[in-house]
Design an enzyme around this catalytic site. Sequence first.
Site, mmCIF file in Angstrom:
data_model
loop_
_atom_site.group_PDB
_atom_site.id
_atom_site.type_symbol
_atom_site.label_atom_id
_atom_site.label_comp_id
_atom_site.label_asym_id
_atom_site.label_seq_id
_atom_site.Cartn_x
_atom_site.Cartn_y
_atom_site.Cartn_z
ATOM 1 N N SER A 1 -18.122 6.770 3.275
ATOM 2 C CA SER A 1 -19.406 6.097 3.485
ATOM 3 C C SER A 1 -19.980 6.427 4.866
ATOM 4 O O SER A 1 -21.120 6.082 5.150
ATOM 5 C CB SER A 1 -19.219 4.587 3.344
ATOM 6 O OG SER A 1 -18.228 4.151 4.250
ATOM 7 N N ARG B 1 0.846 -1.210 0.000
ATOM 8 C CA ARG B 1 0.000 0.000 0.000
ATOM 9 C C ARG B 1 0.879 1.258 0.000
ATOM 10 O O ARG B 1 0.588 2.237 -0.647
ATOM 11 C CB ARG B 1 -0.907 0.061 1.234
ATOM 12 C CG ARG B 1 -1.877 -1.083 1.442
ATOM 13 C CD ARG B 1 -3.043 -1.015 0.502
ATOM 14 N NE ARG B 1 -2.724 -1.365 -0.873
ATOM 15 C CZ ARG B 1 -2.408 -2.592 -1.313
ATOM 16 N NH1 ARG B 1 -2.378 -3.617 -0.497
ATOM 17 N NH2 ARG B 1 -2.122 -2.800 -2.580
ATOM 18 N N VAL C 1 -4.896 7.366 4.436
ATOM 19 C CA VAL C 1 -3.520 7.220 4.897
ATOM 20 C C VAL C 1 -2.517 7.591 3.792
ATOM 21 O O VAL C 1 -1.319 7.534 3.988
ATOM 22 C CB VAL C 1 -3.272 5.795 5.443
ATOM 23 C CG1 VAL C 1 -4.075 5.582 6.717
ATOM 24 C CG2 VAL C 1 -3.632 4.719 4.421
ATOM 25 N N ASP C 2 -3.045 7.983 2.624
ATOM 26 C CA ASP C 2 -2.154 8.462 1.556
ATOM 27 C C ASP C 2 -1.796 9.930 1.821
ATOM 28 O O ASP C 2 -2.319 10.544 2.737
ATOM 29 C CB ASP C 2 -2.816 8.297 0.171
ATOM 30 C CG ASP C 2 -4.103 9.115 0.030
ATOM 31 O OD1 ASP C 2 -4.059 10.352 0.236
ATOM 32 O OD2 ASP C 2 -5.162 8.536 -0.289
ATOM 33 N N HIS D 1 -6.508 8.495 10.683
ATOM 34 C CA HIS D 1 -6.166 7.065 10.706
ATOM 35 C C HIS D 1 -4.696 6.797 10.412
ATOM 36 O O HIS D 1 -4.337 5.680 10.052
ATOM 37 C CB HIS D 1 -7.058 6.299 9.718
ATOM 38 C CG HIS D 1 -8.504 6.275 10.127
ATOM 39 N ND1 HIS D 1 -9.541 5.996 9.266
ATOM 40 C CD2 HIS D 1 -9.085 6.514 11.340
ATOM 41 C CE1 HIS D 1 -10.700 6.057 9.931
ATOM 42 N NE2 HIS D 1 -10.449 6.385 11.180
HETATM 43 P P1 OAD Z 1 -15.375 3.652 2.112
HETATM 44 O O1 OAD Z 1 -14.794 2.689 1.133
HETATM 45 O O2 OAD Z 1 -16.201 3.094 3.227
HETATM 46 O O3 OAD Z 1 -16.297 4.687 1.346
HETATM 47 C C1 OAD Z 1 -15.844 5.298 0.159
HETATM 48 C C2 OAD Z 1 -16.861 6.306 -0.276
HETATM 49 O O4 OAD Z 1 -16.335 6.958 -1.409
HETATM 50 C C3 OAD Z 1 -18.217 5.714 -0.668
HETATM 51 O O5 OAD Z 1 -19.256 6.464 -0.103
HETATM 52 C C4 OAD Z 1 -18.218 5.832 -2.200
HETATM 53 O O6 OAD Z 1 -19.510 6.058 -2.737
HETATM 54 C C5 OAD Z 1 -17.351 7.071 -2.380
HETATM 55 N N1 OAD Z 1 -16.711 7.192 -3.709
HETATM 56 C C6 OAD Z 1 -16.357 6.233 -4.592
HETATM 57 N N2 OAD Z 1 -15.791 6.777 -5.688
HETATM 58 C C7 OAD Z 1 -15.772 8.123 -5.499
HETATM 59 C C8 OAD Z 1 -15.323 9.231 -6.265
HETATM 60 N N3 OAD Z 1 -14.751 9.079 -7.465
HETATM 61 N N4 OAD Z 1 -15.481 10.485 -5.747
HETATM 62 C C9 OAD Z 1 -16.046 10.656 -4.521
HETATM 63 N N5 OAD Z 1 -16.495 9.635 -3.762
HETATM 64 C C10 OAD Z 1 -16.365 8.396 -4.229
HETATM 65 O O7 OAD Z 1 -14.171 4.545 2.659
HETATM 66 P P2 OAD Z 1 -14.082 5.446 3.982
HETATM 67 O O8 OAD Z 1 -15.407 6.017 4.309
HETATM 68 O O9 OAD Z 1 -12.932 6.344 3.776
HETATM 69 O O10 OAD Z 1 -9.921 2.718 8.010
HETATM 70 O O11 OAD Z 1 -13.706 4.355 5.059
HETATM 71 C C11 OAD Z 1 -13.432 4.750 6.375
HETATM 72 C C12 OAD Z 1 -12.364 3.909 6.995
HETATM 73 O O12 OAD Z 1 -12.707 2.523 6.903
HETATM 74 C C13 OAD Z 1 -11.024 3.990 6.317
HETATM 75 O O13 OAD Z 1 -10.257 5.086 6.757
HETATM 76 C C14 OAD Z 1 -10.380 2.710 6.659
HETATM 77 C C15 OAD Z 1 -11.563 1.818 6.403
HETATM 78 O O14 OAD Z 1 -11.557 0.550 6.816
HETATM 79 C C16 OAD Z 1 -8.795 2.048 8.347
HETATM 80 O O15 OAD Z 1 -8.132 1.426 7.561
HETATM 81 C C17 OAD Z 1 -8.449 2.140 9.777
#
Ligand code: OAD
Length: 235
Positions: A177, A61, A93-94, A109
């Site tokens: 999400s 990653r 984390v990027d 995170h």
């Molecule tokens: P998710 O994968 O849960 O959600 C990603 C969101 O991005 C979804 O609502 C998608 O609809 C949206 N999405 C997809 N493509 C997109 C685009 N081109 N433009 C804008 N939005 C788009 O990711 P996070 O909510 O970030 O934690 O997840 C939260 C945490 O859960 C992460 O930080 C990670 C994960 O497990 C750890 O690793 C500790």
Amino acid sequence: MTETKQKKIVILTGAGISAESGLKTFRDSDGLWENYDVMEVASIEAWHRNQELVQRFYNERRQQANQAQPNEGHKALTRLEEHFEVCIITQNVDSLHEKAGSTNIIHLHGELSKVRSTLDENLIYEWGEKPIGPDDKCEKGAPLRPHIVWFGEAVPLMETAARQAMTADIFMVIGTSLVVYPAAGLINYVREGTPLYVIDPNLPDLNPQDNLFMIEEKASTGVPRVVDEIIQNYA
Ligand code: OAD
């Protein structure tokens, strides 16, 4: 002469803002992250169970994130700094917000480009894109681990982030999400009546309220448009 205080914009970002930079989101691919169940690689239990697997996963990653470039979504956010006080709270984390040029970023995170001691959590090192190997040690001689907040661990910057949310004049939510806590709870700290812009092609469920603007769009197009609108309306 009166001086008007600069408005403060607080922005919560998630994996979606980096999707168009080639970094996969967590929940758009059948609950798998790069073919792994998230709990198999991103939890403290996983680390205790199989350190080699977790190190290898994060080594990959780290290298992948290092090669990624910011997209129009990350870039548009930097324009806000010309007009407002800006704080980005990212779950990512990027380092794409940094690469784009944003300057005030809270990594809730953790960060792939840093590593830390397994003995002393305050010993954090800039690491770049190198893999962590079994012989890499902190200055106290303990092995190193990714500087990542895993499931099952506390989120040390949560209080700092909540204080930012509480003092926002405008709040944006991009590409998350909103299912992972405590990060998802940050919107509950935003003062009533604060304009709240949510940008996501698959909008999260939020209670309808005044001042809630839901923009069902990808980050690369939705963010520049909303940034223009915010500058026009509030700068
Ligand atoms: P998710 O994968 O849960 O959600 C990603 C969101 O991005 C979804 O609502 C998608 O609809 C949206 N999405 C997809 N493509 C997109 C685009 N081109 N433009 C804008 N939005 C788009 O990711 P996070 O909510 O970030 O934690 O997840 C939260 C945490 O859960 C992460 O930080 C990670 C994960 O497990 C750890 O690793 C500790």
